[in-house]
Design a protein around this motif. Structure first.
Motif, PDB file in Angstrom:
ATOM      1  N   SER A 117      -6.988 -20.076  55.848  1.00 56.19           N
ATOM      2  CA  SER A 117      -6.860 -19.583  54.475  1.00 56.19           C
ATOM      3  C   SER A 117      -7.701 -20.415  53.516  1.00 56.19           C
ATOM      4  N   PRO A 118      -8.695 -19.818  52.843  1.00 55.45           N
ATOM      5  CA  PRO A 118      -9.439 -20.565  51.821  1.00 55.45           C
ATOM      6  C   PRO A 118      -8.625 -20.707  50.538  1.00 55.45           C
ATOM      7  N   VAL A 119      -8.775 -21.822  49.865  1.00 52.31           N
ATOM      8  CA  VAL A 119      -8.070 -22.089  48.617  1.00 52.31           C
ATOM      9  C   VAL A 119      -9.072 -22.649  47.618  1.00 52.31           C
ATOM     10  N   GLY A 120      -9.066 -22.101  46.406  1.00 55.24           N
ATOM     11  CA  GLY A 120      -9.952 -22.583  45.365  1.00 55.24           C
ATOM     12  C   GLY A 120      -9.196 -22.880  44.090  1.00 55.24           C
ATOM     13  N   GLY A 121      -9.766 -23.722  43.234  1.00 59.42           N
ATOM     14  CA  GLY A 121      -9.143 -24.038  41.957  1.00 59.42           C
ATOM     15  C   GLY A 121      -8.803 -25.513  41.839  1.00 59.42           C
ATOM     16  N   PRO A 122      -8.255 -25.914  40.682  1.00 61.48           N
ATOM     17  CA  PRO A 122      -8.051 -27.336  40.396  1.00 61.48           C
ATOM     18  C   PRO A 122      -7.149 -28.062  41.378  1.00 61.48           C
ATOM     19  N   GLU A 123      -6.124 -27.381  41.901  1.00 57.76           N
ATOM     20  CA  GLU A 123      -5.193 -28.027  42.827  1.00 57.76           C
ATOM     21  C   GLU A 123      -5.327 -27.476  44.244  1.00 57.76           C
ATOM     22  N   ALA A 124      -6.551 -27.083  44.594  1.00 63.05           N
ATOM     23  CA  ALA A 124      -6.783 -26.544  45.940  1.00 63.05           C
ATOM     24  C   ALA A 124      -6.420 -27.564  47.018  1.00 63.05           C
ATOM     25  N   ALA A 125      -6.768 -28.823  46.801  1.00 64.31           N
ATOM     26  CA  ALA A 125      -6.487 -29.842  47.811  1.00 64.31           C
ATOM     27  C   ALA A 125      -4.990 -29.964  48.069  1.00 64.31           C
ATOM     28  N   LEU A 126      -4.185 -29.869  47.027  1.00 64.63           N
ATOM     29  CA  LEU A 126      -2.736 -29.971  47.184  1.00 64.63           C
ATOM     30  C   LEU A 126      -2.190 -28.779  47.973  1.00 64.63           C
ATOM     31  N   MET A 127      -2.688 -27.583  47.674  1.00 60.79           N
ATOM     32  CA  MET A 127      -2.201 -26.401  48.382  1.00 60.79           C
ATOM     33  C   MET A 127      -2.657 -26.403  49.837  1.00 60.79           C
ATOM     34  N   VAL A 128      -3.868 -26.875  50.087  1.00 60.72           N
ATOM     35  CA  VAL A 128      -4.335 -27.011  51.470  1.00 60.72           C
ATOM     36  C   VAL A 128      -3.451 -27.993  52.222  1.00 60.72           C
ATOM     37  N   LEU A 129      -3.147 -29.121  51.592  1.00 60.49           N
ATOM     38  CA  LEU A 129      -2.292 -30.125  52.224  1.00 60.49           C
ATOM     39  C   LEU A 129      -0.918 -29.538  52.536  1.00 60.49           C
ATOM     40  N   ALA A 130      -0.347 -28.770  51.603  1.00 62.43           N
ATOM     41  CA  ALA A 130       0.968 -28.170  51.831  1.00 62.43           C
ATOM     42  C   ALA A 130       0.948 -27.259  53.050  1.00 62.43           C
ATOM     43  N   LEU A 131      -0.100 -26.444  53.172  1.00 66.20           N
ATOM     44  CA  LEU A 131      -0.191 -25.554  54.330  1.00 66.20           C
ATOM     45  C   LEU A 131      -0.382 -26.351  55.615  1.00 66.20           C
ATOM     46  N   GLU A 132      -1.235 -27.357  55.573  1.00 65.50           N
ATOM     47  CA  GLU A 132      -1.458 -28.168  56.772  1.00 65.50           C
ATOM     48  C   GLU A 132      -0.177 -28.876  57.206  1.00 65.50           C
ATOM     49  N   GLU A 133       0.645 -29.283  56.248  1.00 72.07           N
ATOM     50  CA  GLU A 133       1.922 -29.912  56.589  1.00 72.07           C
ATOM     51  C   GLU A 133       2.843 -28.946  57.330  1.00 72.07           C
ATOM     52  N   CYS A 134       2.605 -27.651  57.160  1.00 78.58           N
ATOM     53  CA  CYS A 134       3.388 -26.627  57.852  1.00 78.58           C
ATOM     54  C   CYS A 134       2.674 -26.095  59.092  1.00 78.58           C
ATOM     55  N   GLY A 135       1.573 -26.743  59.485  1.00 82.77           N
ATOM     56  CA  GLY A 135       0.851 -26.332  60.673  1.00 82.77           C
ATOM     57  C   GLY A 135      -0.009 -25.106  60.494  1.00 82.77           C
ATOM     58  N   ILE A 136      -0.393 -24.797  59.243  1.00 80.21           N
ATOM     59  CA  ILE A 136      -1.194 -23.609  58.936  1.00 80.21           C
ATOM     60  C   ILE A 136      -2.591 -24.058  58.526  1.00 80.21           C
ATOM     61  N   GLU A 137      -3.605 -23.481  59.139  1.00 81.12           N
ATOM     62  CA  GLU A 137      -4.983 -23.865  58.846  1.00 81.12           C
ATOM     63  C   GLU A 137      -5.411 -23.355  57.468  1.00 81.12           C
ATOM     64  N   ALA A 138      -6.038 -24.219  56.703  1.00 83.76           N
ATOM     65  CA  ALA A 138      -6.539 -23.861  55.377  1.00 83.76           C
ATOM     66  C   ALA A 138      -7.704 -24.780  55.062  1.00 83.76           C
ATOM     67  N   PHE A 139      -8.514 -24.358  54.105  1.00 83.59           N
ATOM     68  CA  PHE A 139      -9.641 -25.192  53.700  1.00 83.59           C
ATOM     69  C   PHE A 139      -9.944 -24.948  52.228  1.00 83.59           C
TER      70      PHE A 139
END
Length: 258
Positions: A117-139
């Motif tokens: 799942s691609p994520v863009g915007g000011p807090e993209a890194a936080l949302m990517v981290l949240a997904l990765e913590e749940c075992g979901i691939e994001a960038f």
């Protein structure tokens, strides 16, 4: 400590809330029964609000954005299907954090990931981290144009499978591979509408390639559901707004809408 508000605690909202907690944030959940005033009061104690993730369903998005407290509007996160910039801009929101969600979570079942799942915007890194913590691939993607292209590609997948699926039924593989003339006609008209809504040409070949990767990754995915008629009606309204000829969509509406 950073605070994240999650408005809408359905399947996706719950996944993100779990991820934020695992990433060390304080999470303030907003249920349907939670007033905006109560949520604002709750966030005064844990600390500053870093992100307000609006995780309500598509049908409730406009009302949720319209009632956001002013202090949260620069910190909005979004994850709904059929998002494009005009959706948030009409509410005066200029730079949200947006997750293009390529995974599915139904009640009582594990997460099904189709693509990262691609994520863009000011807090993209936080949302990517949240997904990765749940075992979901994001960038993370940094460019606004890239985000728009990613949204268009996801919209194409959703709309082709749902709209052609009204006639074909079955799976996304059935729609795309066994009914190619219909699905390609729907894809072309959907992209016409998407370009009109974003106000510029999009990378059609790139969007089609992403859609095909998603179909190949989960060919047995059900093509259509309860929301398909509403999606078709909305696509027709959007086409009419720009006087776009969409004969395939109109034929589908005549056959499948009340």
């Amino acid at each position: 400590m950073d605070t994240v508000v999650v408005r809408g605690m359905g399947e996706l909202g719950t996944i993100f809330a779990q991820g934020f907690l695992r990433a060390g944030a304080t999470v303030v959940p907003m249920l349907r029964s939670t007033s905006v005033e109560a949520a604002v009061e709750a966030t005064e104690r844990p600390g500053r609000v870093r992100l307000c993730l609006v995780a309500v369903g598509e049908a409730d998005l406009d009302s949720a954005l319209a009632t956001l407290p002013e202090r949260w509007r620069p910190k909005v996160g979004l994850l709904q299907n059929e998002l494009l910039p005009y959706v948030w801009q009409r509410h005066g929101i200029e730079d949200p954090t947006v997750a293009v969600v390529w995974f599915e979570k139904k009640p009582g079942t594990p997460v099904t990931q189709i693509l990262p799942s691609p994520v863009g915007g000011p807090e993209a890194a936080l949302m990517v981290l949240a997904l990765e913590e749940c075992g979901i691939e994001a960038f993370e993607i940094e460019d606004g144009r890239q985000l728009t292209e990613a949204l268009v590609a996801k919209n194409l997948y959703i709309l082709v499978s749902n709209l052609a699926g009204l006639e074909v039924g079955g799976t996304v593989e059935d729609v795309w591979h066994s009914n190619r003339d219909l699905s390609e006609a729907v894809a072309s008209e959907v992209l016409d509408v998407q370009e009109a809504l974003v106000g510029h040409a999009v990378d059609r070949s790139g969007a089609l390639a992403t859609m095909e990767r998603a179909i190949e990754a989960d060919p047995a995915h059900k093509a259509t559901g309860r929301s398909a008629p509403d999606r078709l009606a909305r696509a027709l309204r959007n086409a009419a707004q720009f006087d776009l000829p969409v004969p395939t969509l109109r034929r589908l509406a005549e056959a499948h809408l009340p």
